[in-house]
Design a protein around this motif. Structure first.
Motif, mmCIF file in Angstrom:
data_model
loop_
_atom_site.group_PDB
_atom_site.id
_atom_site.type_symbol
_atom_site.label_atom_id
_atom_site.label_comp_id
_atom_site.label_asym_id
_atom_site.label_seq_id
_atom_site.Cartn_x
_atom_site.Cartn_y
_atom_site.Cartn_z
ATOM 1 N N ASP A 138 0.804 -1.223 0.000
ATOM 2 C CA ASP A 138 0.000 0.000 0.000
ATOM 3 C C ASP A 138 0.836 1.271 0.000
ATOM 4 O OD1 ASP A 138 -2.359 -1.495 0.098
ATOM 5 O OD2 ASP A 138 -2.277 -1.632 2.287
ATOM 6 N N HIS A 139 2.119 1.155 -0.358
ATOM 7 C CA HIS A 139 3.007 2.315 -0.287
ATOM 8 C C HIS A 139 3.960 2.336 -1.477
ATOM 9 C CE1 HIS A 139 1.809 1.729 3.945
ATOM 10 N NE2 HIS A 139 2.016 3.037 4.097
ATOM 11 N N VAL A 140 4.538 3.508 -1.688
ATOM 12 C CA VAL A 140 5.756 3.590 -2.484
ATOM 13 C C VAL A 140 6.889 3.894 -1.519
ATOM 14 C CG1 VAL A 140 4.719 4.251 -4.679
ATOM 15 C CG2 VAL A 140 5.357 6.041 -3.038
ATOM 16 N N GLY A 170 6.409 -3.225 8.963
ATOM 17 C CA GLY A 170 5.222 -2.578 8.437
ATOM 18 C C GLY A 170 5.036 -2.712 6.947
ATOM 19 N N SER A 171 5.977 -3.400 6.263
ATOM 20 C CA SER A 171 5.885 -3.490 4.807
ATOM 21 C C SER A 171 5.014 -4.663 4.371
ATOM 22 C CB SER A 171 7.281 -3.646 4.196
ATOM 23 O OG SER A 171 7.874 -4.867 4.594
ATOM 24 N N ASN A 212 8.962 -12.191 -2.633
ATOM 25 C CA ASN A 212 8.735 -12.618 -1.248
ATOM 26 C C ASN A 212 8.555 -11.446 -0.295
ATOM 27 O OD1 ASN A 212 8.741 -15.352 -1.669
ATOM 28 N ND2 ASN A 212 10.871 -15.668 -1.048
ATOM 29 N N GLY A 213 8.697 -10.236 -0.796
ATOM 30 C CA GLY A 213 8.590 -9.055 0.057
ATOM 31 C C GLY A 213 9.891 -8.656 0.712
ATOM 32 N N ASP A 214 11.029 -9.230 0.249
ATOM 33 C CA ASP A 214 12.335 -8.864 0.792
ATOM 34 C C ASP A 214 12.879 -7.644 0.057
ATOM 35 O OD1 ASP A 214 12.594 -10.897 2.746
ATOM 36 O OD2 ASP A 214 13.118 -12.343 1.181
ATOM 37 N N PHE A 215 13.447 -6.699 0.834
ATOM 38 C CA PHE A 215 14.003 -5.474 0.281
ATOM 39 C C PHE A 215 15.499 -5.650 0.003
ATOM 40 C CE2 PHE A 215 10.085 -3.956 1.861
ATOM 41 C CZ PHE A 215 9.841 -2.686 1.350
ATOM 42 N N PHE A 216 15.949 -5.015 -1.077
ATOM 43 C CA PHE A 216 17.357 -4.991 -1.455
ATOM 44 C C PHE A 216 17.717 -3.560 -1.837
ATOM 45 C CE2 PHE A 216 15.638 -9.131 -2.396
ATOM 46 C CZ PHE A 216 16.609 -10.028 -1.959
ATOM 47 N N ALA A 217 18.925 -3.155 -1.511
ATOM 48 C CA ALA A 217 19.422 -1.839 -1.914
ATOM 49 C C ALA A 217 20.819 -1.998 -2.491
ATOM 50 C CB ALA A 217 19.436 -0.871 -0.732
ATOM 51 N N VAL A 218 21.204 -1.091 -3.369
ATOM 52 C CA VAL A 218 22.531 -1.160 -3.985
ATOM 53 C C VAL A 218 23.081 0.249 -4.149
ATOM 54 C CG1 VAL A 218 21.769 -1.042 -6.406
ATOM 55 C CG2 VAL A 218 23.847 -2.320 -5.818
ATOM 56 N N THR A 219 24.409 0.358 -4.062
ATOM 57 C CA THR A 219 25.090 1.645 -4.231
ATOM 58 C C THR A 219 25.678 1.757 -5.633
ATOM 59 O OG1 THR A 219 27.176 0.780 -3.354
ATOM 60 C CG2 THR A 219 25.659 1.808 -1.780
ATOM 61 N N ASP A 220 25.817 2.982 -6.076
ATOM 62 C CA ASP A 220 26.408 3.331 -7.371
ATOM 63 C C ASP A 220 27.871 3.683 -7.125
ATOM 64 O OD1 ASP A 220 27.294 4.641 -9.656
ATOM 65 O OD2 ASP A 220 25.622 6.035 -9.767
ATOM 66 N N ASN A 221 28.804 2.984 -7.814
ATOM 67 C CA ASN A 221 30.232 3.216 -7.564
ATOM 68 C C ASN A 221 30.861 4.226 -8.518
ATOM 69 O OD1 ASN A 221 30.625 1.874 -9.977
ATOM 70 N ND2 ASN A 221 31.844 0.217 -9.128
ATOM 71 N N ASP A 222 30.040 4.982 -9.246
ATOM 72 C CA ASP A 222 30.532 6.044 -10.129
ATOM 73 C C ASP A 222 31.519 5.544 -11.172
ATOM 74 O OD1 ASP A 222 29.088 8.308 -9.449
ATOM 75 O OD2 ASP A 222 30.394 8.812 -7.773
ATOM 76 N N GLU A 255 6.892 8.707 5.799
ATOM 77 C CA GLU A 255 7.217 8.032 7.051
ATOM 78 C C GLU A 255 8.579 7.360 6.897
ATOM 79 O OE1 GLU A 255 5.542 4.242 9.719
ATOM 80 O OE2 GLU A 255 4.596 4.794 7.818
ATOM 81 N N GLU A 256 9.463 7.586 7.852
ATOM 82 C CA GLU A 256 10.780 6.943 7.796
ATOM 83 C C GLU A 256 10.650 5.446 8.067
ATOM 84 O OE1 GLU A 256 15.008 6.916 10.223
ATOM 85 O OE2 GLU A 256 13.953 8.839 10.007
ATOM 86 N N VAL A 257 11.355 4.656 7.251
ATOM 87 C CA VAL A 257 11.294 3.199 7.363
ATOM 88 C C VAL A 257 12.636 2.604 7.782
ATOM 89 C CG1 VAL A 257 10.858 1.055 6.091
ATOM 90 C CG2 VAL A 257 9.463 3.079 5.640
ATOM 91 N N ARG A 258 13.728 3.097 7.204
ATOM 92 C CA ARG A 258 15.029 2.478 7.485
ATOM 93 C C ARG A 258 16.149 3.486 7.287
ATOM 94 N NH1 ARG A 258 16.136 -3.261 7.777
ATOM 95 N NH2 ARG A 258 18.377 -3.595 7.662
ATOM 96 N N ASP A 259 17.037 3.578 8.281
ATOM 97 C CA ASP A 259 18.276 4.336 8.157
ATOM 98 C C ASP A 259 19.331 3.372 7.622
ATOM 99 O OD1 ASP A 259 20.555 5.856 8.364
ATOM 100 O OD2 ASP A 259 20.309 6.361 10.477
ATOM 101 N N LEU A 260 19.881 3.655 6.454
ATOM 102 C CA LEU A 260 20.823 2.747 5.814
ATOM 103 C C LEU A 260 22.270 2.956 6.259
ATOM 104 C CD1 LEU A 260 19.380 2.786 2.194
ATOM 105 C CD2 LEU A 260 19.162 0.963 3.893
#
Length: 727
Positions: free
Chosen positions: A626-628, A726-727, A697-707, A669-674
Motif C-alpha cells: 500500500d506504499h511507495v 510494516g511493509s 517474497n517481500g524482501d528489500f534490497f538496496a545497492v550503491t552506485d560506484n561512479d 514516514e521513515e522506514v530504514r536508516d541505511l
C-alpha cells in the motif's frame, strides 16, 4: 622447482572457478580510519593528508604511515583494531617517501630535492615516543622505498633519482643515475655504516640510468630491487653491496583485455609484448620473488609474476587478476588505454598458517589475497575492498591483521579523505564482495559498475534487474541479478539497443518491469550533453520500442538533476525527480506520473529532509503493498554523510494533479536508516545509495552506485534488508 605459466584461457578458467566457502577462516574489513583525524589543529582540516607507505610497531599495536603532502609521519593506535584511534603526527623537514619501524624508532626516507637534476634526500630516525629526530643520514639522492632486514640489523634504501615526466616524454636516461644503499641499525641508525650498491650497466633499457623503485630483504640479507622504468630486477648483498644476480622483468602478450576508454567494458582487445615494469617486489622465500607489474611509461602487464632468483618465470597471472577485479565491479574503465587495474603495492606474509600474497590494485582499490604454493600456482582466495588508491600494506601475523594505506585524499573536491583500512583473519563469512558477475559465453568477464536503478522480477523471488548510468554511455545495460546466491551473482547483461545498435544519449537511473517481459526505463536528462529527460520502453531483448519525452510543462522548469527512479502503480508510471526544479519550493521535489495508455501526465510534491552540507535529494522509488518506498540521501561521503534513508508514502496520497498548477504535498514516514547497514561492512559511508527493490517474497534490497570507479574506490554494496517493519 616447478614452473607454472598461466595463459589467458587458463586465467579465465581459474577466475571462473574461484570459490570461497561461505564459512571459513577469511579476511574481513573491520575498520577504516580517516587519517585527517591526525592533522594537527594548527594545520586545519582542509589540509591535504595522505597515508602512503605503512608499517607497524613490533607489538603490532601501532601503525605508522608516511604522509607526503602533510610532510611527516602519522600514527594509528590499533590496540583495539576494530576501533582505531589517532596516534599523533610528527612533522619532518622534507617529503616523506617511505617508512619502516625498527624497535622504538621510525626510519623515514625524506626527499629534499631542489630539482630532478639536483636530487637530495635524508634517511632519518624518529623516536616514536617523543617524536624527536635522533639520527639523520645524507643519502646523496632522492629516496623511494625503504626496507628493514628480517633480523633487524640493517635497512636498505632505493635511491630513485626519478625522471622528469615532462622532459622528452619522460623517456630515460635522465641523469643523475639512481642507486641503492644500506645502513646498519643497532642501538640506532648508523650513518657511518653506509654501503652502496652500484646498479648501472645492468639493464637493457637505459642501463646507465637505473631508477630503483622498491626494495625487500630476505633471510640471507640479500636485497632485491625493482628498477621499474628499466624493466629490470637486481639482487645484491646487503652487507657488501655486491650485485649477485640480475635479469630483465620481461614482457607478456595479453588477449581479451579492455584497451579503449570509450565508456564501455569490452574485454575484446589485445596487446603484444607488454613490458611488465614492476613496482613492488617481495621475497616469497630465499629463492623466489614476486612482482606487482604496475607499469610506467612503456608498459604494465596488469598482473603479477613469480620469478626464481635467476629470473625464470615460475608463474604469470596473465589476465586472471584483472578479470577478478572486473567481476567484483572495480575495473577502472578510464585506465583501459593505460595500465588497467594497475597492481602497484604488495605485502607478503605468513598469516593464519599460510604464506599469503596481498596484491594492491591502485586504480581498482582492491586487495587480491593469494595463498602461496611453492610447488604450483598461487590460489586466489579473496578480493577485499579498500579505500581509494591503496599504496602500501603491512601484515601483523601475530594478530591476524592486515593494514592498507590508501593515499588518495579528495579534500579539495569535497570528496573522500585518505584512509587506513584494517582487515582481520578469522572464522566467519566473507563480507565482500556483496555482488559479483560471471563470465560470458566467450570466457570474458561481464563487466559492471555504476548500478543506478534496481527492480525485482514480479514472479521469481530473489531475481532482480539493475541498470547502469551514463558513465557507461556507450554500453547501456540491464543486468540480471540472482540474489539467491551469496554473493549475489550478475548472470546476464542485456544491452539497450536502438535499431540494433547500443543506444546512446541515455543516463539510465530507473527500471521497472512492464508485466509483459520488457521494462520501462527512466533516463536523467542533461541538456548540456544533449541527453533528453525521458522514459523508454524496451522489450525483453533490450530493444527500445517506445520513447516518451518529458512534457513541455516539465521541460520549461527543468534542471540537471532529473529522473532517479521509476515504478509501476496500476496504469501509472511514477518517476522520482532527484532535486528541486525551477517551480519547486525549496525542500520539495516532484514525484511525476505518466499513464502510458492515455498519455496523461501529473505529479505530487514530496518534502525533503533538511540538508546539512551539500544537497539532499531522491535516488529511487519502488511500489510495494500500500506504499511507495523512496530512497532519500545527501551527496556526502565518509564522515560527512548524514542522510541515507528509506521513506514511504501511502498509495492513497499518490493522486497525480495536473502539471503547471498547485500540486499536493504527500506525507512520508521513515522506514530504514541505511547508514548502520553500510557501516556493518567496515568501510566509510558511501555517497550514492541509488537502487531499491522488493522481490516477490517481500524482501528489500538496496545497492550503491560506484561512479564507474572514477574518483571512487569502486565499492558496490548490495544490501539485503529483509522484510522491513510494516511493509
Amino acid at each position: 622447482m616447478h614452473k607454472f605459466l598461466l595463459t589467458s584461457a587458463a586465467a579465465a578458467a581459474l577466475v571462473a572457478g574461484l570459490s570461497v566457502p561461505a564459512t571459513a577462516e577469511v579476511f574481513n574489513r573491520i575498520a577504516s580510519f580517516p587519517v585527517n583525524e591526525n592533522i594537527p589543529g594548527q594545520m586545519g582540516q582542509d589540509s591535504e593528508s595522505s597515508s602512503e607507505i605503512i608499517d607497524a610497531t613490533d607489538d603490532g599495536m601501532m601503525l605508522v604511515y608516511s604522509d607526503s603532502p602533510l610532510g611527516g609521519i602519522g600514527m594509528v593506535d590499533i590496540s583495539d583494531p576494530a576501533n582505531p584511534a589517532p596516534g599523533g603526527f610528527v612533522a619532518l623537514d622534507g617529503e616523506p617517501t617511505a617508512v619502516v619501524v625498527a624497535g622504538s624508532a621510525a626510519i623515514v626516507g625524506l626527499n629534499t630535492s631542489e630539482s630532478y637534476t639536483d636530487p637530495s634526500g635524508q634517511l632519518v630516525s624518529v623516536d616514536l615516543a617523543s617524536g624527536a629526530v635522533t639520527a639523520s643520514c645524507d643519502l646523496g639522492g632522492q629516496p623511494d622505498s625503504v626496507a628493514l632486514s628480517p633480523d633487524g640489523s640493517f635497512v636498505a634504501v632505493a635511491i630513485e633519482n626519478e625522471r622528469d615526466e615532462d622532459l622528452n616524454d619522460g623517456v630515460i636516461p635522465q641523469m643523475p643515475a639512481g642507486f641503492a644503499v644500506t645502513y646498519r641499525v643497532g642501538e640506532g641508525l648508523d650513518c657511518d655504516s653506509r654501503v652502496e650498491a652500484d646498479l648501472t650497466g645492468l639493464a637493457e633499457v637505459a642501463g646507465d640510468d637505473p631508477e630503483p623503485e622498491f626494495v625487500d630483504i630476505n633471510d640471507e640479507n640479500e636485497v632485491v630491487v625493482s628498477m621499474q622504468e628499466n624493466n629490470h630486477i637486481a639482487i645484491f648483498d646487503g652487507t657488501t653491496g655486491e650485485v649477485v644476480a640480475h635479469f630483465s622483468a620481461g614482457s607478456v602478450d595479453l588477449d581479451n583485455i579492455d584497451t579503449e576508454e570509450e565508456g564501455a567494458l569490452t574485454f575484446d582487445g589485445s596487446a603484444a609484448g607488454v613490458v611488465r615494469e614492476p613496482d613492488a617486489v617481495k621475497w616469497l622465500d630465499n629463492d623466489r620473488i614476486v612482482t606487482a607489474n604496475e607499469g610506467d611509461y612503456e608498459g604494465g602487464s596488469r598482473g603479477f609474476t613469480i620469478f626464481s632468483r635467476d629470473g625464470e618465470v615460475l608463474y604469470e597471472s596473465g589476465t586472471a587478476f584483472e578479470y577478478e577485479v572486473a567481476m567484483v565491479g572495480h575495473y577502472p574503465e578510464e585506465r583501459s588505454g593505460n595500465k588497467g587495474a594497475e597492481p602497484e603495492g604488495m605485502e607478503v606474509a605468513e598469516i593464519g598458517g599460510a604464506m599469503h600474497i596481498f596484491l594492491l590494485s591502485e586504480r581498482g582499490s582492491v586487495v587480491g589475497v593469494y595463498r602461496d604454493n611453492p610447488e604450483g600456482e598461487p590460489e586466489l582466495v579473496q578480493i577485499l575492498p579498500s579505500a581509494l588508491g591503496p599504496e602500501g600494506a603491512v601484515a601483523i601475523p601475530d594478530r591476524n591483521l592486515l593494514a592498507v594505506a590508501n593515499e588518495v585524499d579528495l579534500v579539495e573536491d569535497g570528496g573522500v579523505r585518505s584512509h587506513v583500512t584494517i582487515y582481520q583473519l578469522g572464522e566467519g563469512e566473507a563480507q565482500y564482495p556483496t555482488i559479483r558477475s560471471q563470465m560470458d559465453d566467450e570466457g570474458r568477464p561481464i563487466g559492471f559498475g555504476a548500478l543506478s536503478g534496481l527492480a525485482a522480477d514480479p514472479d521469481e523471488a530473489g531475481i532482480l534487474y539493475a541498470v547502469n548510468d551514463s558513465f557507461y554511455g556507450m554500453q547501456p545495460t540491464i543486468f540480471r541479478i540472482d540474489a539467491n546466491q551469496t554473493p549475489a551473482q550478475i548472470t546476464a547483461a542485456t544491452r539497450i539497443t536502438r535499431n540494433g545498435a547500443n543506444a546512446q544519449l541515455l543516463d539510465l537511473e530507473g527500471i521497472t518491469p512492464d508485466g509483459e517481459g520488457g521494462f520501462w526505463l527512466a533516463s536523467e536528462g542533461r541538456t548540456d550533453r544533449m541527453i533528453p529527460h525521458g522514459l523508454y520502453h524496451v522489450n525483453a531483448d533490450g530493444e527500445i520500442e517506445d520513447s516518451v519525452a518529458f512534457p513541455a510543462e516539465l521541460l520549461a522548469v527543468e534542471r540537471r538533476f532529473g529522473a532517479e527512479g521509476v515504478t509501476m502503480v496500476g496504469d501509472w508510471l511514477w518517476v522520482a525527480i532527484q532535486r528541486e526544479w525551477a517551480d519547486d519550493e525549496p525542500g520539495q521535489v516532484k514525484l511525476v506520473a505518466y499513464n502510458p495508455g492515455t498519455g496523461e501526465w501529473g505529479a505530487v510534491r514530496y518534502p525533503l529532509e533538511e540538508k546539512d552540507a551539500g544537497w539532499v535529494g531522491l535516488s529511487e522509488i519502488v511500489a510495494h503493498g500500500d506504499h511507495v518506498y523512496i530512497v532519500e540521501r545527501d551527496n556526502q561521503i565518509g564522515a560527512a554523510a548524514k542522510l541515507k534513508k528509506i521513506f514511504r508514502v501511502p498509495l492513497s496520497e499518490m493522486e497525480p494533479a495536473p502539471l503547471g498548477g498547485d500540486l499536493p504535498v504527500v506525507a512520508k514516514e521513515e522506514v530504514r536508516d541505511l547508514l548502520p547497514d553500510m557501516a556493518a561492512f567496515g568501510g566509510y559511508a558511501l555517497d550514492k545509495v541509488e537502487g531499491l527493490a522488493v522481490d516477490a517474497n517481500g524482501d528489500f534490497f538496496a545497492v550503491t552506485d560506484n561512479d564507474g570507479v572514477d574518483d571512487s574506490n569502486g565499492e558496490t554494496l548490495f544490501m539485503r534488508l529483509g522484510q522491513l517493519a510494516g511493509s
